[in-house]
Structure formats: structure tokens, C-alpha cells
Scaffold this motif. Structure first.
Motif, PDB file in Angstrom:
ATOM      1  N   LEU A  45       1.767   6.823   6.726  1.00 28.68           N
ATOM      2  CA  LEU A  45       2.584   7.340   7.906  1.00 28.68           C
ATOM      3  C   LEU A  45       2.251   5.828   8.649  1.00 28.68           C
ATOM      4  O   LEU A  45       1.302   5.638   8.906  1.00 28.68           O
ATOM      5  CB  LEU A  45       2.950   8.406   8.942  1.00 28.68           C
ATOM      6  N   ARG A  46       3.488   5.046   9.022  1.00 29.34           N
ATOM      7  CA  ARG A  46       2.898   4.181   9.810  1.00 29.34           C
ATOM      8  C   ARG A  46       2.673   4.011  11.667  1.00 29.34           C
ATOM      9  O   ARG A  46       3.334   4.775  12.182  1.00 29.34           O
ATOM     10  CB  ARG A  46       4.288   2.848   9.518  1.00 29.34           C
ATOM     11  N   ILE A  47       1.726   3.272  11.781  1.00 26.13           N
ATOM     12  CA  ILE A  47       1.290   2.845  13.187  1.00 26.13           C
ATOM     13  C   ILE A  47       2.393   2.663  14.068  1.00 26.13           C
ATOM     14  O   ILE A  47       2.524   3.325  15.052  1.00 26.13           O
ATOM     15  CB  ILE A  47      -0.039   2.433  13.579  1.00 26.13           C
ATOM     16  N   SER A  48       3.382   1.427  13.796  1.00 26.93           N
ATOM     17  CA  SER A  48       3.988   1.917  14.283  1.00 26.93           C
ATOM     18  C   SER A  48       5.335   2.749  14.638  1.00 26.93           C
ATOM     19  O   SER A  48       5.760   2.934  15.774  1.00 26.93           O
ATOM     20  CB  SER A  48       4.851   0.326  13.546  1.00 26.93           C
ATOM     21  N   TYR A  95       1.123  -9.464  -6.042  1.00 27.09           N
ATOM     22  CA  TYR A  95       0.488  -8.068  -5.708  1.00 27.09           C
ATOM     23  C   TYR A  95       1.223  -6.722  -5.862  1.00 27.09           C
ATOM     24  O   TYR A  95       2.819  -6.938  -6.178  1.00 27.09           O
ATOM     25  CB  TYR A  95       0.491  -7.941  -3.922  1.00 27.09           C
ATOM     26  N   PRO A  96       0.757  -5.776  -6.432  1.00 30.60           N
ATOM     27  CA  PRO A  96       1.156  -4.796  -7.456  1.00 30.60           C
ATOM     28  C   PRO A  96       1.494  -4.017  -6.115  1.00 30.60           C
ATOM     29  O   PRO A  96       0.614  -3.667  -4.419  1.00 30.60           O
ATOM     30  CB  PRO A  96      -0.060  -4.057  -8.182  1.00 30.60           C
ATOM     31  N   VAL A  97       3.205  -3.161  -5.869  1.00 28.47           N
ATOM     32  CA  VAL A  97       3.441  -2.557  -4.851  1.00 28.47           C
ATOM     33  C   VAL A  97       2.653  -1.262  -6.016  1.00 28.47           C
ATOM     34  O   VAL A  97       4.228  -0.916  -6.593  1.00 28.47           O
ATOM     35  CB  VAL A  97       4.346  -3.019  -4.018  1.00 28.47           C
ATOM     36  N   ASP A  98       2.243   0.221  -4.702  1.00 28.26           N
ATOM     37  CA  ASP A  98       2.921   1.643  -5.502  1.00 28.26           C
ATOM     38  C   ASP A  98       4.039   2.553  -4.586  1.00 28.26           C
ATOM     39  O   ASP A  98       4.494   1.800  -3.309  1.00 28.26           O
ATOM     40  CB  ASP A  98       1.827   1.790  -5.452  1.00 28.26           C
ATOM     41  N   ALA A  99       3.645   3.331  -5.365  1.00 29.30           N
ATOM     42  CA  ALA A  99       4.817   4.510  -4.440  1.00 29.30           C
ATOM     43  C   ALA A  99       4.812   5.244  -3.132  1.00 29.30           C
ATOM     44  O   ALA A  99       5.552   4.785  -2.124  1.00 29.30           O
ATOM     45  CB  ALA A  99       5.108   5.309  -5.381  1.00 29.30           C
ATOM     46  N   LYS A 100       3.549   4.780  -2.859  1.00 27.77           N
ATOM     47  CA  LYS A 100       2.640   5.210  -1.428  1.00 27.77           C
ATOM     48  C   LYS A 100       3.525   3.842  -0.141  1.00 27.77           C
ATOM     49  O   LYS A 100       3.660   4.211   0.630  1.00 27.77           O
ATOM     50  CB  LYS A 100       1.756   5.569  -1.424  1.00 27.77           C
ATOM     51  N   ASP A 101       3.111   2.419  -0.933  1.00 28.02           N
ATOM     52  CA  ASP A 101       3.490   1.250   0.378  1.00 28.02           C
ATOM     53  C   ASP A 101       4.835   1.853   0.135  1.00 28.02           C
ATOM     54  O   ASP A 101       5.880   1.528   1.918  1.00 28.02           O
ATOM     55  CB  ASP A 101       3.286   0.388  -0.978  1.00 28.02           C
ATOM     56  N   ILE A 102       6.091   1.882  -0.801  1.00 26.79           N
ATOM     57  CA  ILE A 102       7.690   2.169  -0.391  1.00 26.79           C
ATOM     58  C   ILE A 102       7.769   2.830   0.677  1.00 26.79           C
ATOM     59  O   ILE A 102       8.140   3.287   1.602  1.00 26.79           O
ATOM     60  CB  ILE A 102       7.884   2.570  -1.599  1.00 26.79           C
ATOM     61  N   LEU A 103       7.451   4.104   0.315  1.00 22.61           N
ATOM     62  CA  LEU A 103       7.242   5.084   1.334  1.00 22.61           C
ATOM     63  C   LEU A 103       6.897   4.775   2.507  1.00 22.61           C
ATOM     64  O   LEU A 103       7.223   6.014   3.558  1.00 22.61           O
ATOM     65  CB  LEU A 103       6.636   7.193   0.568  1.00 22.61           C
ATOM     66  N   LEU A 152       4.757  12.697  -4.240  1.00 24.15           N
ATOM     67  CA  LEU A 152       4.544  11.873  -2.806  1.00 24.15           C
ATOM     68  C   LEU A 152       6.339  11.579  -2.269  1.00 24.15           C
ATOM     69  O   LEU A 152       6.009  11.362  -1.144  1.00 24.15           O
ATOM     70  CB  LEU A 152       4.369  10.643  -3.266  1.00 24.15           C
ATOM     71  N   ILE A 153       7.361  11.695  -3.112  1.00 27.13           N
ATOM     72  CA  ILE A 153       8.645  11.738  -1.886  1.00 27.13           C
ATOM     73  C   ILE A 153       8.651  12.837  -1.359  1.00 27.13           C
ATOM     74  O   ILE A 153       9.114  13.408  -0.501  1.00 27.13           O
ATOM     75  CB  ILE A 153       9.610  11.445  -3.200  1.00 27.13           C
ATOM     76  N   ASN A 154       8.273  14.561  -1.749  1.00 25.88           N
ATOM     77  CA  ASN A 154       8.928  15.490  -1.380  1.00 25.88           C
ATOM     78  C   ASN A 154       7.942  15.707  -0.292  1.00 25.88           C
ATOM     79  O   ASN A 154       7.959  15.862   0.910  1.00 25.88           O
ATOM     80  CB  ASN A 154       8.280  16.503  -2.466  1.00 25.88           C
ATOM     81  N   LYS A 155       6.602  15.333  -0.182  1.00 25.98           N
ATOM     82  CA  LYS A 155       5.386  15.302   0.750  1.00 25.98           C
ATOM     83  C   LYS A 155       6.322  14.303   2.319  1.00 25.98           C
ATOM     84  O   LYS A 155       6.270  14.382   3.541  1.00 25.98           O
ATOM     85  CB  LYS A 155       4.253  14.374   0.529  1.00 25.98           C
ATOM     86  N   ARG A 156       6.940  12.567   1.504  1.00 25.52           N
ATOM     87  CA  ARG A 156       7.135  12.317   2.872  1.00 25.52           C
ATOM     88  C   ARG A 156       8.290  13.339   3.599  1.00 25.52           C
ATOM     89  O   ARG A 156       8.894  13.146   4.174  1.00 25.52           O
ATOM     90  CB  ARG A 156       7.667  10.552   1.834  1.00 25.52           C
ATOM     91  N   LEU A 157       8.950  13.929   2.468  1.00 21.43           N
ATOM     92  CA  LEU A 157      10.581  13.996   3.263  1.00 21.43           C
ATOM     93  C   LEU A 157      10.537  15.508   4.314  1.00 21.43           C
ATOM     94  O   LEU A 157      10.678  16.111   4.713  1.00 21.43           O
ATOM     95  CB  LEU A 157      10.999  14.835   1.581  1.00 21.43           C
ATOM     96  N   GLU A 158       8.236  16.382   3.883  1.00 24.31           N
ATOM     97  CA  GLU A 158       8.895  16.859   4.417  1.00 24.31           C
ATOM     98  C   GLU A 158       7.457  16.956   5.934  1.00 24.31           C
ATOM     99  O   GLU A 158       8.537  17.012   6.976  1.00 24.31           O
ATOM    100  CB  GLU A 158       7.571  18.015   3.998  1.00 24.31           C
ATOM    101  N   GLN A 166      17.765  11.382   9.619  1.00 27.15           N
ATOM    102  CA  GLN A 166      18.418  12.058   8.799  1.00 27.15           C
ATOM    103  C   GLN A 166      18.781  11.392   7.891  1.00 27.15           C
ATOM    104  O   GLN A 166      19.060  12.400   6.795  1.00 27.15           O
ATOM    105  CB  GLN A 166      19.539  13.129   9.797  1.00 27.15           C
ATOM    106  N   VAL A 167      19.599  10.139   8.130  1.00 27.73           N
ATOM    107  CA  VAL A 167      20.291   9.422   6.662  1.00 27.73           C
ATOM    108  C   VAL A 167      18.824   9.513   5.411  1.00 27.73           C
ATOM    109  O   VAL A 167      19.189   9.562   4.120  1.00 27.73           O
ATOM    110  CB  VAL A 167      20.958   7.962   7.427  1.00 27.73           C
ATOM    111  N   TYR A 168      17.644   8.901   5.803  1.00 32.01           N
ATOM    112  CA  TYR A 168      16.680   8.604   5.454  1.00 32.01           C
ATOM    113  C   TYR A 168      16.162   9.911   4.400  1.00 32.01           C
ATOM    114  O   TYR A 168      15.804  10.341   3.703  1.00 32.01           O
ATOM    115  CB  TYR A 168      15.256   7.951   6.170  1.00 32.01           C
ATOM    116  N   ASN A 169      15.558  11.085   5.411  1.00 29.01           N
ATOM    117  CA  ASN A 169      15.721  12.260   4.833  1.00 29.01           C
ATOM    118  C   ASN A 169      16.976  12.860   3.927  1.00 29.01           C
ATOM    119  O   ASN A 169      16.434  12.895   2.502  1.00 29.01           O
ATOM    120  CB  ASN A 169      15.932  13.425   5.414  1.00 29.01           C
TER     121      ASN A 169
END
Length: 317
Positions: free
Chosen positions: A294-297, A146-154, A260-266, A237-240
């Protein structure tokens, strides 16, 4: 030519089992590069003895850093020494299936568009027994790609370095950007390849990741860790900090992934603020509007923390 790249540090307890699982591969690597980060235990002696005992001096090389460089940089040092067309990453305390190299090389040879490939993995405990409470990431009963995209990783990182093989031609193009970035090597490889539509997940279980108290990896979390408010805030904080460093990779990840990374950081910064302030509405709204990243978990964990977290120990900034 196939390389195996390993970074070690104070891994005397399990290192020989990992080395043996590499030695017993159905397709042998042409070289094994090991970079030790100035261990204070017997890790280096065990490696030297293993190499000598198995007459591997010609192709297995151990390099010892003069000073401790830290986990990410130690891996980049090892990666820079690899000469293979395909490079397999290895941690010091895991175990590979004996056909891991054979299976993954076969995929990479069949699909030249793939630059970074991650196999599936299972978890084992300190005694090498499979942890049955862990469910491997398999989407179907058949082994698939399966291909994995940046959204999956973030959304959630599930591709630790010990599952990864990459093309060295790909890495050499981005090496300058990654080396010295202090970003975890596996995340950096995956997000960069995903931005170029060249990262794939192979559902074959090729490795067993050992979970124990000394793991450097942050990819798995125990329930007690997930439900500890102070620990969760530190992890965010480490993730940020990692995401902030990842933004500096814009020349190799491109504008779309950068955004995408910038949005995830915000969102992660908002999450931290909402948890600190015990803002139920903010948390619920944030997850409702950003379910694609964002994950439901994580929502369930955050709601538990908001209701039952030990806020007496939290100092609001």
C-alpha cells in the motif's frame, strides 16, 4: 518483424499527431494495425486519409468494428491481428519520441529474458506542452533497466499501454486467457509477465501521454479527483472489479501472484469499508501492517478524505 497495435474510438482531435509520430520513427514498423471501435466522429476518415496521403496502404491496416466492443476488447482484437515478433501498443492521442521503437527493440534484442518492456513517459496537455508538475519515474540520472514484480504493480500501476512493447510469442501463450476477460490490456500483460519475472521498466522517456478530459486511461489522477470522496469510492469499486477478474487468470499468473492479487483485493475492500464508515483507526492500522503493498500517498489521501470528505452525500450500504 515489428508491429504497432493501436485501438481508436472518437479520437479525431489528436489521432493524426500520434500517427505522424509513428511514421517518423528512426526504425519503421513492418505493420501498423489499427482497430477502430465504431467511432461516431471523423477518426476513421482521418486515418484513411493519412494512410493514403503517405502511401502506407501496404503495411498500415485499419479495421472497423461493426459494434462498439469497449476499450479492453477493442485492444485485444487489434492485438490478435498483429504478426510481428515484437508488438508496440499505441493509444490514439499520445506522441512518441522518434527513436522509441529503435531504443526498445535494442533492449529486447539484448535481453531475451524480457517478454514485456515498458519505457518511461512524460505528460503533455491538449496543446502538446509538457506538464512540468508531473515527475517521470526515473530512479537515477542514467538510463537504466529494472525488473518489475507483481507487488510493484499492485502497489500502484505506472506502466500505461502506450509505453509497452511485448514479444508476440509470450502473448500467444496467454491470449486465450486474456481475450474476453475485459481486463485492461496493459495491466493484464504486465501482471502476467511480472508473475514470470519477465516484465522490465526502461527509464528512457520514449513517449508523451496527453492528458485531457476524454482520456479512457485511468492511470493518472488529478488532485481534485484524489480528494473527491464520491469519486474515490467509485474508483475503488472499479479497481476491485478488475482485481476480481484478474483472479481468473490464475492458470497464467500462478499461485503466488494469485495470492498477492487476492490479498490486495481484500485490503481494497477493507479500505472501501473504512472510508464509508469513517474509520480512522482501521485505515491507519491497515496501512501500517501492509506498507509493502500500500502506498503512503494513498494513506495521506484517505486521511484527508476522512477529515474533510463530503460525507453528507454518502449513503451507507
Amino acid at each position: 518483424m515489428i508491429s504497432v497495435c493501436m485501438a481508436t474510438y472518437n479520437g479525431e482531435k489528436f489521432i493524426e499527431q500520434q500517427l505522424a509520430s509513428i511514421l517518423h520513427q528512426t526504425i519503421q514498423p513492418d505493420e501498423v494495425i489499427i482497430s477502430d471501435d465504431n467511432s461516431s466522429d471523423n477518426t476513421c476518415e482521418i486515418i484513411k486519409n493519412f494512410i493514403k496521403k503517405n502511401s502506407l496502404n501496404e503495411n498500415w491496416k485499419l479495421y472497423i468494428n461493426d459494434t462498439n466492443l469497449g476499450y479492453p476488447q477493442n485492444f485485444y482484437v487489434a492485438m490478435s491481428k498483429c504478426k510481428g515478433d515484437i508488438v508496440f501498443l499505441a493509444d490514439q492521442d499520445d506522441i512518441w519520441k522518434n527513436d522509441k521503437i529503435e531504443k526498445m527493440v535494442d533492449i529486447l534484442e539484448k535481453y531475451p529474458k524480457i517478454d514485456v518492456l515498458s519505457c518511461n513517459h512524460n505528460l503533455i496537455d491538449v496543446n502538446g506542452e509538457i506538464i512540468h508538475s508531473y515527475i517521470p519515474r526515473i530512479r537515477s540520472k542514467k538510463t537504466s533497466l529494472y525488473p518489475v514484480d507483481a507487488k510493484d504493480i499492485l502497489k500502484g500501476f505506472h506502466w500505461p499501454g502506450m509505453t509497452i512493447a511485448y514479444r508476440n510469442t509470450f502473448y500467444k501463450k496467454i491470449e486465450k486467457s486474456l481475450n474476453g476477460s475485459n481486463i485492461a490490456h496493459d495491466f493484464a500483460l504486465c501482471i502476467t509477465a511480472a508473475s514470470q519475472k519477465a516484465f522490465y521498466f526502461y527509464s528512457y522517456i520514449g513517449a508523451f501521454h496527453r492528458r485531457h478530459s476524454n482520456n479512457t486511461s485511468m492511470s493518472e489522477h488529478r488532485v481534485v479527483k484524489l480528494l473527491n470522496l464520491n469519486r474515490k469510492l467509485r474508483d475503488i469499486q472499479v479497481y476491485n472489479t478488475m482485481l476480481e477478474k484478474a483472479l481468473k487468470l490464475e492458470p497464467v499468473i500462478g499461485e503466488t501472484t494469485y495470492n498477492l492479487i487476492n490479498k490486495r483485493l481484500e485490503l481494497s475492500k477493507k479500505r472501501y469499508s473504512y472510508l464509508i464508515c469513517r474509520n480512522f483507526y482501521g485505515i491507519l492500522k491497515m496501512y501500517a501492517l501492509n506498507s509493502e503493498i500500500l502506498r503512503i500517498s494513498s494513506l495521506i489521501s484517505d486521511l484527508w478524505l476522512l477529515m474533510f470528505g463530503d460525507y453528507k452525500k454518502i449513503k451507507k450500504k
